[in-house]
Design a protein around this motif. Structure first.
Motif, PDB file in Angstrom:
ATOM      1  N   ILE A  15       0.790  -1.286   0.062  1.00 41.38           N
ATOM      2  CA  ILE A  15      -0.098   0.014  -0.099  1.00 41.38           C
ATOM      3  C   ILE A  15       1.021   1.277  -0.042  1.00 41.38           C
ATOM      4  O   ILE A  15       2.178   1.202   0.098  1.00 41.38           O
ATOM      5  CB  ILE A  15      -0.901   0.069   1.211  1.00 41.38           C
ATOM      6  CG1 ILE A  15      -0.102   0.216   2.555  1.00 41.38           C
ATOM      7  CG2 ILE A  15      -1.753  -1.186   1.362  1.00 41.38           C
ATOM      8  CD1 ILE A  15      -0.987   0.410   3.588  1.00 41.38           C
ATOM      9  N   ASN A  16       0.236   2.209  -0.277  1.00 41.90           N
ATOM     10  CA  ASN A  16       1.016   3.383  -0.192  1.00 41.90           C
ATOM     11  C   ASN A  16       0.006   4.475   1.067  1.00 41.90           C
ATOM     12  O   ASN A  16      -1.108   4.705   0.445  1.00 41.90           O
ATOM     13  CB  ASN A  16       1.174   4.380  -1.322  1.00 41.90           C
ATOM     14  CG  ASN A  16       2.144   3.668  -2.389  1.00 41.90           C
ATOM     15  OD1 ASN A  16       3.422   3.959  -2.032  1.00 41.90           O
ATOM     16  ND2 ASN A  16       2.024   2.996  -3.194  1.00 41.90           N
ATOM     17  N   VAL A  17       0.719   4.943   1.905  1.00 37.06           N
ATOM     18  CA  VAL A  17       0.044   5.976   2.669  1.00 37.06           C
ATOM     19  C   VAL A  17       0.567   7.490   2.430  1.00 37.06           C
ATOM     20  O   VAL A  17       1.701   7.635   2.959  1.00 37.06           O
ATOM     21  CB  VAL A  17       0.188   5.673   4.389  1.00 37.06           C
ATOM     22  CG1 VAL A  17      -0.358   6.416   5.261  1.00 37.06           C
ATOM     23  CG2 VAL A  17       0.091   4.090   4.439  1.00 37.06           C
ATOM     24  N   GLN A  18      -0.283   8.130   1.865  1.00 34.65           N
ATOM     25  CA  GLN A  18       0.298   9.016   1.047  1.00 34.65           C
ATOM     26  C   GLN A  18       1.570   8.910   0.363  1.00 34.65           C
ATOM     27  O   GLN A  18       1.653   8.067  -0.662  1.00 34.65           O
ATOM     28  CB  GLN A  18       0.635  10.487   2.134  1.00 34.65           C
ATOM     29  CG  GLN A  18      -0.611  10.716   2.601  1.00 34.65           C
ATOM     30  CD  GLN A  18      -0.592  11.870   3.371  1.00 34.65           C
ATOM     31  OE1 GLN A  18       0.138  12.661   3.436  1.00 34.65           O
ATOM     32  NE2 GLN A  18      -1.751  12.254   4.369  1.00 34.65           N
ATOM     33  N   GLU A  99       7.514  12.120  12.687  1.00 31.88           N
ATOM     34  CA  GLU A  99       6.473  12.955  12.079  1.00 31.88           C
ATOM     35  C   GLU A  99       5.455  12.285  11.064  1.00 31.88           C
ATOM     36  O   GLU A  99       4.148  12.568  11.343  1.00 31.88           O
ATOM     37  CB  GLU A  99       7.362  14.035  10.934  1.00 31.88           C
ATOM     38  CG  GLU A  99       8.145  15.032  11.874  1.00 31.88           C
ATOM     39  CD  GLU A  99       9.086  15.761  10.858  1.00 31.88           C
ATOM     40  OE1 GLU A  99       8.897  15.508   9.478  1.00 31.88           O
ATOM     41  OE2 GLU A  99       9.869  16.506  11.019  1.00 31.88           O
ATOM     42  N   GLU A 100       5.792  11.092  10.771  1.00 33.97           N
ATOM     43  CA  GLU A 100       4.718  10.409   9.939  1.00 33.97           C
ATOM     44  C   GLU A 100       3.746   9.569  10.411  1.00 33.97           C
ATOM     45  O   GLU A 100       2.979   9.002   9.782  1.00 33.97           O
ATOM     46  CB  GLU A 100       5.812   9.743   8.825  1.00 33.97           C
ATOM     47  CG  GLU A 100       6.412  10.647   7.823  1.00 33.97           C
ATOM     48  CD  GLU A 100       7.032   9.730   6.668  1.00 33.97           C
ATOM     49  OE1 GLU A 100       7.620  10.450   5.689  1.00 33.97           O
ATOM     50  OE2 GLU A 100       7.443   8.682   6.958  1.00 33.97           O
ATOM     51  N   PHE A 101       4.259   9.307  11.727  1.00 32.94           N
ATOM     52  CA  PHE A 101       3.370   8.303  12.601  1.00 32.94           C
ATOM     53  C   PHE A 101       1.837   8.538  12.364  1.00 32.94           C
ATOM     54  O   PHE A 101       1.076   7.757  12.306  1.00 32.94           O
ATOM     55  CB  PHE A 101       3.735   7.998  13.868  1.00 32.94           C
ATOM     56  CG  PHE A 101       2.866   7.413  14.634  1.00 32.94           C
ATOM     57  CD1 PHE A 101       2.759   5.977  14.622  1.00 32.94           C
ATOM     58  CD2 PHE A 101       2.103   8.003  15.746  1.00 32.94           C
ATOM     59  CE1 PHE A 101       2.012   5.172  15.213  1.00 32.94           C
ATOM     60  CE2 PHE A 101       1.252   7.151  16.342  1.00 32.94           C
ATOM     61  CZ  PHE A 101       0.930   5.808  16.430  1.00 32.94           C
ATOM     62  N   SER A 102       1.597   9.816  12.763  1.00 29.15           N
ATOM     63  CA  SER A 102       0.218  10.425  12.931  1.00 29.15           C
ATOM     64  C   SER A 102      -0.580   9.965  11.603  1.00 29.15           C
ATOM     65  O   SER A 102      -1.834   9.822  11.240  1.00 29.15           O
ATOM     66  CB  SER A 102      -0.126  11.723  13.317  1.00 29.15           C
ATOM     67  OG  SER A 102       0.724  12.615  12.502  1.00 29.15           O
ATOM     68  N   GLU A 107      -4.662   6.767   8.396  1.00 28.06           N
ATOM     69  CA  GLU A 107      -5.113   5.970   7.553  1.00 28.06           C
ATOM     70  C   GLU A 107      -5.466   4.514   7.826  1.00 28.06           C
ATOM     71  O   GLU A 107      -6.279   3.974   7.457  1.00 28.06           O
ATOM     72  CB  GLU A 107      -4.091   6.114   6.339  1.00 28.06           C
ATOM     73  CG  GLU A 107      -4.414   5.294   5.145  1.00 28.06           C
ATOM     74  CD  GLU A 107      -4.173   6.105   3.675  1.00 28.06           C
ATOM     75  OE1 GLU A 107      -3.967   5.446   2.817  1.00 28.06           O
ATOM     76  OE2 GLU A 107      -3.886   7.329   3.801  1.00 28.06           O
ATOM     77  N   LEU A 108      -4.796   3.909   8.644  1.00 29.62           N
ATOM     78  CA  LEU A 108      -5.112   2.610   9.075  1.00 29.62           C
ATOM     79  C   LEU A 108      -6.335   2.571   9.845  1.00 29.62           C
ATOM     80  O   LEU A 108      -6.882   1.391   9.599  1.00 29.62           O
ATOM     81  CB  LEU A 108      -3.923   2.123  10.192  1.00 29.62           C
ATOM     82  CG  LEU A 108      -2.409   1.909   9.626  1.00 29.62           C
ATOM     83  CD1 LEU A 108      -1.568   1.649  10.663  1.00 29.62           C
ATOM     84  CD2 LEU A 108      -2.470   0.853   8.493  1.00 29.62           C
TER      85      LEU A 108
END
Length: 257
Positions: A15-18, A99-102, A107-108
């Motif tokens: 998948i791509n999360v952004q 920074e990217e965790f949120s 998205e999850l």
């Protein structure tokens, strides 16, 4: 080549999360919100190299997400991961993961049915630094597992025996203030009484086990329930992950996730 990580009970999807490429493992036909683990890889690794861990953890009932860090995997991977690259990129990667965790978590929950009240963070080596930082600054995350990483970042910076002294000085200065502000050992009040499992070889020549001893010895006395914090050291083990460690992770997650 045959891919043996196939199952009638578990799905695997890229998948791509952004802009973040990731792999997600999940038990098939899950209707209700599912407890979810975000697993961070180490220096020079990537999401694909963590597939076996993801598969095993998912096989006992969890959704597991493996994101690529910047400069790894599909995100402008470096041609080499030598000392010069570590000095230049190591802390930037960890800060970017925080920074990217949120973004990943949101998205999850919205797209992949993650249970927002049952999120765990886990990582090995550099990924363990990341997981510790995320757990510290996201108090709703339910449990933390660190394998061969450190929750005492400044101590790690100041005690790298294999780095020449002139390079160590550069490494220390590069992100010194941000390390102090974000490292878990400087935020013990938000960590006390939350479930933390630390697994480490006592002969680790990359990230010294002393990094975790220092952290554990400061935090342990603050816990009311001493079962919720554990440091397990593995005799004569260098910077590796063993099947015993994975078994400990599964047992821990069964109790606290």
């Amino acid at each position: 080549m045959i891919d043996y990580l196939k199952s009638n009970f578990i799905t695997e999807e890229k998948i791509n999360v952004q802009e973040i490429p990731a792999i997600i493992f999940r038990p098939k036909e899950v209707k209700k919100p599912i407890p979810t683990i975000i697993l961070y890889h180490g220096w020079s690794s990537n999401k694909d190299h963590q597939r076996l861990k993801g598969f095993i953890l998912s096989s006992v009932g969890y959704q597991v997400v493996l994101p690529d860090a910047i400069y790894h995997g599909e995100r402008n991977a470096l041609s080499d991961y030598d000392m010069e690259d570590a000095i230049k990129y190591f802390w930037d990667i960890i800060f970017k993961n925080l920074e990217e965790f949120s973004i990943i978590e949101k998205e999850l929950v919205s797209k992949y049915n993650a249970d927002s009240e049952r999120i765990a963070v886990m990582g090995n080596s550099m990924g363990g630094f990341t997981a510790g930082g995320i757990f510290t600054h996201n108090e709703h995350v339910k449990t933390l597992i660190v394998l061969s990483g450190s929750c005492a970042w400044e101590y790690f910076n100041n005690n790298i025996e294999y780095m020449p002294s002139e390079k160590l000085k550069i490494f220390e200065e590069k992100a010194e203030e941000k390390v102090k502000n974000l490292e878990p050992i400087n935020h013990l009040n938000v960590l006390k009484d939350r479930p933390i499992l630390l697994l480490h070889g006592d002969s680790d020549t990359v990230v010294s086990v002393e990094c975790q001893r220092v952290f554990y010895n400061k935090l342990y006395p603050m816990y009311r329930d001493k079962e919720k914090i554990k440091l397990i050291e593995y005799p004569r083990l260098n910077h590796f992950i063993t099947t015993n460690m994975i078994e400990e992770c599964i047992n821990w997650l069964g109790r606290y996730l």
